[in-house]
Design an enzyme around this catalytic site. Structure first.
Site, PDB file in Angstrom:
ATOM      1  N   GLU A   1     -54.446 -41.697   2.964  1.00 15.67           N
ATOM      2  CA  GLU A   1     -53.143 -41.958   3.592  1.00 15.67           C
ATOM      3  C   GLU A   1     -52.852 -43.454   3.652  1.00 15.67           C
ATOM      4  O   GLU A   1     -51.750 -43.913   3.321  1.00 15.67           O
ATOM      5  CB  GLU A   1     -53.113 -41.363   5.007  1.00 15.67           C
ATOM      6  CG  GLU A   1     -53.248 -39.861   5.067  1.00 15.67           C
ATOM      7  CD  GLU A   1     -54.688 -39.397   5.211  1.00 15.67           C
ATOM      8  OE1 GLU A   1     -54.896 -38.236   5.629  1.00 15.67           O
ATOM      9  OE2 GLU A   1     -55.621 -40.189   4.907  1.00 15.67           O
TER      10      GLU A   1
ATOM     11  N   GLU B   1     -61.711 -36.034  19.361  1.00 18.04           N
ATOM     12  CA  GLU B   1     -62.515 -36.262  18.164  1.00 18.04           C
ATOM     13  C   GLU B   1     -63.974 -36.508  18.543  1.00 18.04           C
ATOM     14  O   GLU B   1     -64.882 -36.195  17.773  1.00 18.04           O
ATOM     15  CB  GLU B   1     -61.964 -37.448  17.369  1.00 18.04           C
ATOM     16  CG  GLU B   1     -62.455 -37.511  15.923  1.00 18.04           C
ATOM     17  CD  GLU B   1     -61.668 -38.492  15.081  1.00 18.04           C
ATOM     18  OE1 GLU B   1     -60.619 -38.106  14.522  1.00 18.04           O
ATOM     19  OE2 GLU B   1     -62.093 -39.670  14.992  1.00 18.04           O
TER      20      GLU B   1
ATOM     21  N   HIS C   1     -39.769 -34.180  34.624  1.00 20.09           N
ATOM     22  CA  HIS C   1     -38.560 -33.452  34.245  1.00 20.09           C
ATOM     23  C   HIS C   1     -38.776 -32.695  32.938  1.00 20.09           C
ATOM     24  O   HIS C   1     -37.815 -32.337  32.264  1.00 20.09           O
ATOM     25  CB  HIS C   1     -37.386 -34.421  34.136  1.00 20.09           C
ATOM     26  CG  HIS C   1     -37.029 -35.049  35.441  1.00 20.09           C
ATOM     27  ND1 HIS C   1     -36.046 -34.547  36.270  1.00 20.09           N
ATOM     28  CD2 HIS C   1     -37.556 -36.112  36.097  1.00 20.09           C
ATOM     29  CE1 HIS C   1     -35.974 -35.289  37.360  1.00 20.09           C
ATOM     30  NE2 HIS C   1     -36.886 -36.254  37.280  1.00 20.09           N
TER      31      HIS C   1
ATOM     32  N   GLY D   1     -64.267 -45.272  14.204  1.00 22.50           N
ATOM     33  CA  GLY D   1     -62.839 -45.564  14.128  1.00 22.50           C
ATOM     34  C   GLY D   1     -62.135 -45.516  15.466  1.00 22.50           C
ATOM     35  O   GLY D   1     -61.333 -46.395  15.801  1.00 22.50           O
ATOM     36  N   ARG D   2     -62.417 -44.502  16.271  1.00 24.47           N
ATOM     37  CA  ARG D   2     -61.713 -44.354  17.550  1.00 24.47           C
ATOM     38  C   ARG D   2     -62.235 -45.313  18.614  1.00 24.47           C
ATOM     39  O   ARG D   2     -61.700 -45.369  19.713  1.00 24.47           O
ATOM     40  CB  ARG D   2     -61.810 -42.909  18.032  1.00 24.47           C
ATOM     41  CG  ARG D   2     -63.222 -42.383  18.178  1.00 24.47           C
ATOM     42  CD  ARG D   2     -63.227 -40.872  18.339  1.00 24.47           C
ATOM     43  NE  ARG D   2     -64.567 -40.299  18.344  1.00 24.47           N
ATOM     44  CZ  ARG D   2     -65.278 -40.003  17.261  1.00 24.47           C
ATOM     45  NH1 ARG D   2     -64.780 -40.266  16.058  1.00 24.47           N
ATOM     46  NH2 ARG D   2     -66.468 -39.449  17.356  1.00 24.47           N
TER      47      ARG D   2
ATOM     48  N   LYS E   1     -61.689 -49.261   6.497  1.00 22.76           N
ATOM     49  CA  LYS E   1     -63.039 -49.803   6.346  1.00 22.76           C
ATOM     50  C   LYS E   1     -63.505 -49.711   4.891  1.00 22.76           C
ATOM     51  O   LYS E   1     -64.010 -50.669   4.324  1.00 22.76           O
ATOM     52  CB  LYS E   1     -64.016 -49.082   7.268  1.00 22.76           C
ATOM     53  CG  LYS E   1     -65.445 -49.635   7.190  1.00 22.76           C
ATOM     54  CD  LYS E   1     -66.446 -48.777   7.947  1.00 22.76           C
ATOM     55  CE  LYS E   1     -66.284 -48.889   9.428  1.00 22.76           C
ATOM     56  NZ  LYS E   1     -67.380 -48.200  10.173  1.00 22.76           N
TER      57      LYS E   1
ATOM     58  N   LYS F   1     -59.357 -32.963   4.522  1.00 21.59           N
ATOM     59  CA  LYS F   1     -59.127 -34.038   3.549  1.00 21.59           C
ATOM     60  C   LYS F   1     -59.589 -33.624   2.156  1.00 21.59           C
ATOM     61  O   LYS F   1     -58.898 -33.839   1.156  1.00 21.59           O
ATOM     62  CB  LYS F   1     -59.885 -35.301   3.971  1.00 21.59           C
ATOM     63  CG  LYS F   1     -59.322 -36.043   5.164  1.00 21.59           C
ATOM     64  CD  LYS F   1     -60.151 -37.301   5.378  1.00 21.59           C
ATOM     65  CE  LYS F   1     -59.661 -38.124   6.535  1.00 21.59           C
ATOM     66  NZ  LYS F   1     -60.471 -39.343   6.733  1.00 21.59           N
TER      67      LYS F   1
END
Length: 544
Positions: free
Chosen positions: A214, A355, A386, A269-270, A208, A506
């Site tokens: 990153e 979050e 399993h 964001g999420r 954004k 960060k």
């Protein structure tokens, strides 16, 4: 009216007393006392059938939980969200991911602007790009059509797109290759592009602000990779698009701002997979299927907005989660989709839930004195059976589980799907009812192993069943969990829409980066961090 502090609400106090009477009752007893329980404790909406009868609840539990929702103003807070009020209090923002999937003819005025027109203007531009790429009309710098799409983002700018791509791979255009890069670890980028031709590759840079460390680190590596192969800065405009609002930085990177797709500060964001962040999804499945995805989201949004609380799937699941977390002491939730296409759903829900509701203060900034968001995790069935189901069945922690199944397979093959689906029902049954010592003895097990083979059961499950995985159904499923998160956050009185806990690491990392490459500065951290940095320098030859 502001509700009373959570633990002072009458329904909360009644639930605290109620759990003392029901806490040890077994699901075996509850089903014996009410043989029709499995047909009563169910709800259905937007193509999803929810069986919640295998939760450790009675009608009285449900009545008190619904009372708690009313005392917590869940409906009022929900309505405030849909009106565009600034319910994200710490950032003073509206929370309007629901606007991203409203029909074109809708209207929603936020801060004096009807946002629906803006939303559909972006969708139309996305559809134009998707149509040109999918048809081969979009040509790269050397004149070749695009065959590879690489989405570069992190957090919600990656987890949503990669989950949606994997979930809807059946519907994707198979002559296009999709890759997703999120980790700043160089291995992620290098492996994603290792076998791609630069002149057939389109990069989507999703940030954004166009400043996410990153994402921009990976974006600049992608730019260098492209230019090393095509040799001309003009190539960038043919092979990069941006999902961002920072036109100045996008242009400085070399991306044509005509190929920049924005979104709004009222989209977290999420919660952004139906914003322009979904461009890679639209490229994969096409504008028409993407519209179906949005319609599934909207159908569940409308159900959440309009359905009575006692029939409302997100409210019911949210309340059951509060019951399990705060009154039965369950610290985690397992999400087990019995569909390989949903293999990334648990990872997506980890961010969405943890979050959002991993908070330790109320909306008023007061430290909470009760538990909030649990840990979410999971793996597709039958693989998980399993792996970790042993602990769920016989471990010392009670782990509620959401089991997601489908009546039909997208890829029918012999009896595969019936075997898969039998496990959906068998696992929910086994977790609920277990196996007693007498039942083990009836199976003629040796007495010395009886205790080892006993399973107490009484493990809560929700079973969500749908006909088949479609774009529309995926939209309904994700919106369901979004609104479960909302319901729980409203009851806990927390802000489910900020994420300040993400920021501290960060900031510290930014300060440490130069200290890893320059031995001159005096390190000013704690002794552990200083020693680790010094050893890191030594290992890579930068230290003395």
């Amino acid at each position: 009216m502001t509700p009373a502090p959570l633990q002072d609400r009458p329904a909360w106090r009644a639930l605290e007393a109620h759990v003392e009477t029901i806490g040890q009752r077994h699901l075996r007893q509850l089903f014996e006392q009410d043989p029709e329980r499995g047909r009563r404790l169910r709800a259905q909406a937007a193509g999803i059938y929810l069986d919640y009868s295998k939760n450790r609840i009675t009608d009285e539990t449900l009545k008190l939980l619904l009372q708690l929702a009313r005392e917590s103003n869940v409906a009022e807070r929900r309505d405030a969200m849909f009106r565009g009020e600034h319910i994200n209090v710490s950032e003073d923002r509206a929370v309007l991911h629901v606007a991203l999937r409203m029909p074109r003819e809708s209207s929603l005025v936020v801060d004096g602007v009807d946002v629906i027109g803006e939303v559909h203007a972006v969708l139309d531009r996305m559809a134009d790009v998707a149509t040109r790429v999918r048809s081969g009309q979009w040509r790269g710098f050397t004149g070749r059509s695009i065959k590879n799409v690489v989405n570069i983002g992190i957090g919600g700018s990656d987890l949503g797109p990669v989950m949606a791509y994997e979930a809807l791979r059946f519907y994707s255009q198979r002559d296009l290759t999709f890759r997703f890069v999120s980790n700043v670890d160089s291995d992620d980028f290098v492996e994603a592009v290792r076998d791609l031709d630069a002149d057939e590759t389109l990069f989507i840079i999703s940030s954004k602000t166009f400043t996410t460390v990153e994402t921009l680190t990976n974006a600049h590596s992608a730019r260098a990779w492209l230019l090393e192969r095509l040799g001309d800065d003009a190539a960038v405009a043919k092979h990069f698009v941006a999902v961002s609002t920072n036109a100045e930085q996008v242009a400085a990177f070399g991306i044509d701002t005509a190929n920049m797709f924005g979104f709004w500060d009222w989209v977290g964001g999420r919660y952004s997979m139906t914003s322009a962040i979904g461009l890679s999804t639209m490229l994969a499945i096409g504008p028409d299927a993407y519209a179906e995805l949005l319609s599934g989201f909207h159908e569940m949004d409308e159900h959440f907005r309009l359905a009575p609380l006692e029939e409302n799937l997100p409210v019911l699941m949210g309340l059951l989660g509060v019951w399990n977390r705060n009154f039965l002491g369950c610290t985690t939730v397992g999400v087990m989709p019995y569909d390989q296409y949903l293999k990334r759903l648990p990872a997506y829900l980890q961010q969405l839930t943890m979050e959002s509701n991993g908070k330790h203060v109320t909306l008023e900034g007061v430290t909470v004195d009760y538990q909030t968001g649990p840990v979410y995790w999971g793996e597709p069935g039958t693989n998980g059976q399993h792996s970790f189901y042993q602990l769920i069945h016989q471990g010392t922690s009670i782990i509620p589980v959401d089991i997601i199944g489908f009546a039909r397979s997208l890829n029918p093959l012999g009896d595969h799907h019936d075997i898969l689906s039998a496990n959906v029902f068998a696992q929910a049954e086994a977790l609920a009812f277990g196996k007693t010592a007498d039942e083990v003895r009836r199976d003629a097990g040796p007495e010395r192993v009886i205790a080892h083979r006993v399973m107490e059961g009484n493990r809560p499950t929700n079973v969500l069943l749908a006909e088949v995985l479609t774009p529309k159904l995926l939209g309904s499923l994700i919106a369901l969990y979004e609104h479960v998160v909302f319901t729980q956050g409203a009851i806990w009185g927390i802000d489910s829409f900020d994420q300040w806990g993400v920021e501290l690491g960060k900031a510290l990392a930014s300060a440490i980066v130069p200290e890893l490459t320059d031995v001159a500065p005096v390190l000013g951290h704690d002794s552990s961090t200083n020693a680790l940095i010094e050893h890191y320098r030594k290992l890579n030859g930068r230290g003395s």
